[in-house]
Design an enzyme around this catalytic site. Structure first.
Site, PDB file in Angstrom:
ATOM      1  N   ASP A  20       0.825  -1.206   0.000  1.00 35.62           N
ATOM      2  CA  ASP A  20       0.000   0.000   0.000  1.00 35.62           C
ATOM      3  C   ASP A  20       0.865   1.264   0.000  1.00 35.62           C
ATOM      4  OD1 ASP A  20      -2.281   1.504   0.040  1.00 35.62           O
ATOM      5  OD2 ASP A  20      -2.704   1.204   2.169  1.00 35.62           O
ATOM      6  N   ASN A  68     -10.642  -2.506  -6.173  1.00 41.93           N
ATOM      7  CA  ASN A  68      -9.781  -1.663  -7.028  1.00 41.93           C
ATOM      8  C   ASN A  68     -10.351  -1.439  -8.436  1.00 41.93           C
ATOM      9  OD1 ASN A  68      -6.618  -2.894  -5.658  1.00 41.93           O
ATOM     10  ND2 ASN A  68      -7.809  -1.094  -5.110  1.00 41.93           N
TER      11      ASN A  68
HETATM   12  C1  FPP Z   1      -1.674   0.180  -3.387  1.00 41.49           C
HETATM   13  O1  FPP Z   1      -1.257   1.521  -3.429  1.00 41.49           O
HETATM   14  C2  FPP Z   1      -1.159  -0.620  -4.497  1.00 41.49           C
HETATM   15  C3  FPP Z   1      -1.898  -1.247  -5.453  1.00 41.49           C
HETATM   16  C4  FPP Z   1      -3.370  -1.152  -5.504  1.00 41.49           C
HETATM   17  C5  FPP Z   1      -1.302  -2.038  -6.537  1.00 41.49           C
HETATM   18  C6  FPP Z   1       0.000  -2.722  -6.268  1.00 41.49           C
HETATM   19  C7  FPP Z   1       0.667  -2.951  -7.561  1.00 41.49           C
HETATM   20  C8  FPP Z   1       1.993  -2.870  -7.815  1.00 41.49           C
HETATM   21  C9  FPP Z   1       3.012  -2.673  -6.778  1.00 41.49           C
HETATM   22  C10 FPP Z   1       2.522  -2.966  -9.218  1.00 41.49           C
HETATM   23  C11 FPP Z   1       2.359  -4.196 -10.014  1.00 41.49           C
HETATM   24  C12 FPP Z   1       2.280  -5.507  -9.313  1.00 41.49           C
HETATM   25  C13 FPP Z   1       2.851  -6.657  -9.737  1.00 41.49           C
HETATM   26  C14 FPP Z   1       2.551  -7.909  -8.990  1.00 41.49           C
HETATM   27  C15 FPP Z   1       3.799  -6.712 -10.839  1.00 41.49           C
HETATM   28  P1  FPP Z   1      -2.393   2.638  -3.538  1.00 41.49           P
HETATM   29  O2  FPP Z   1      -2.606   2.946  -4.959  1.00 41.49           O
HETATM   30  O3  FPP Z   1      -3.621   2.178  -2.815  1.00 41.49           O
HETATM   31  O4  FPP Z   1      -1.712   3.831  -2.785  1.00 41.49           O
HETATM   32  P2  FPP Z   1      -2.415   4.943  -1.893  1.00 41.49           P
HETATM   33  O5  FPP Z   1      -3.074   4.232  -0.748  1.00 41.49           O
HETATM   34  O6  FPP Z   1      -1.281   5.815  -1.472  1.00 41.49           O
HETATM   35  O7  FPP Z   1      -3.402   5.646  -2.773  1.00 41.49           O
END
Ligand code: FPP
Length: 248
Positions: A20, A68
């Site tokens: 996250d 998501n």
């Molecule tokens: C959460 O941060 C992250 C995600 C919803 C996606 C995670 C994906 C990756 C790290 C990239 C690709 C993955 C693979 C397996 C290759 P957020 O967007 O919720 O951050 P925030 O809470 O700060 O808004």
């Protein structure tokens, strides 16, 4: 300062990670959210390497939740194409490191290209044995449990299963994770202290670890530090500390 070494005999079998903070990381740098996701890929790579290096047997990463899908289309599209390109790019490294890829979630909702890459890497790495890398994609724990209840009910209706024979193992065997051990250690980055519908059944006895580090800043050393914290915990499973120490 010299850091304390990891103890070999208390490495968690199954580590799950809620990655996250990508969006906040990007915003802090004055960039769009997708910049955070792109940089999060390197943290995924480092976490996989670190886990394999110390002998973790299963690493489950929460890459995309059922919730998501309601993010802006551009962000969803970027995440899906990042997934497809990363899978393609990382295949060789997974093979070289003897890592088996699996996925849990409502995979049929993924775009065709992502499904294709995913299935290809799953198939090609299926005989690897060092570590299982389990990606949670379009995953929601409550849906997983609802689906398990439906399949169990069907078996009852068809007289394949008696109600009195339903136990924890039955539920376990009908989850996406049926062949995996329970989660020992759950890590969540970015400072949020919640579970967000992730592996609710499987974390019943897991140790929880929350760090304020944002996912793109989470590197190998951060993973090792988290494991050190795990190694200082006493897992009692409802027993007393004395019982655990005397192995009663
Ligand atoms: C959460 O941060 C992250 C995600 C919803 C996606 C995670 C994906 C990756 C790290 C990239 C690709 C993955 C693979 C397996 C290759 P957020 O967007 O919720 O951050 P925030 O809470 O700060 O808004």
């Amino acid at each position: 300062m010299k850091s304390t070494p990891l103890t070999k005999n208390t490495i968690p079998n199954h580590v799950a990670v809620i990655m996250d903070g990508n969006g906040r990381w990007a915003k802090k740098k004055g960039k769009y959210r997708v910049f955070g996701h792109k940089n999060g890929v390197q943290s995924v790579r480092e976490t996989i390497e670190a886990a394999a290096e110390i002998g973790v047997k299963v690493l489950t990463l929460f890459a995309f939740s059922t919730e998501n899908w309601s993010r802006p289309k551009k962000e969803v599209d970027t995440l899906m194409s990042l997934l497809a390109t990363s899978l393609k790019k990382e295949l060789k490294s997974l093979q070289d490191n003897d890592i088996q890829l699996r996925a849990i979630g409502d995979l049929k909702n993924l775009p065709t290209k992502a499904q294709k890459e995913l299935n290809e890497v799953i198939l090609k790495t299926s005989t690897n044995t060092r570590m299982i890398l389990n990606l949670a994609l379009s995953y929601g724990s409550r849906v997983e449990i609802v689906n398990a209840v439906k399949s169990i009910s069907k078996k009852v209706v068809n007289n394949e299963l008696k109600i009195e024979n339903i136990d924890e193992k039955t539920i376990n065997n009908h989850l996406y994770t049926f062949s995996l051990p329970d989660v020992d250690f759950l890590i969540r980055t970015s400072g949020e202290k919640r579970i967000s519908n992730f592996l609710l059944w499987q974390i019943a006895y897991a140790e929880l670890y929350f760090t304020s580090t944002l996912w793109p800043d989470f590197k190998k050393e951060d993973f090792f530090n988290a494991i050190k914290v795990y190694q200082q915990r006493e897992r009692r499973y409802g027993k007393t500390s004395e019982q655990i120490q005397t192995n009663e």
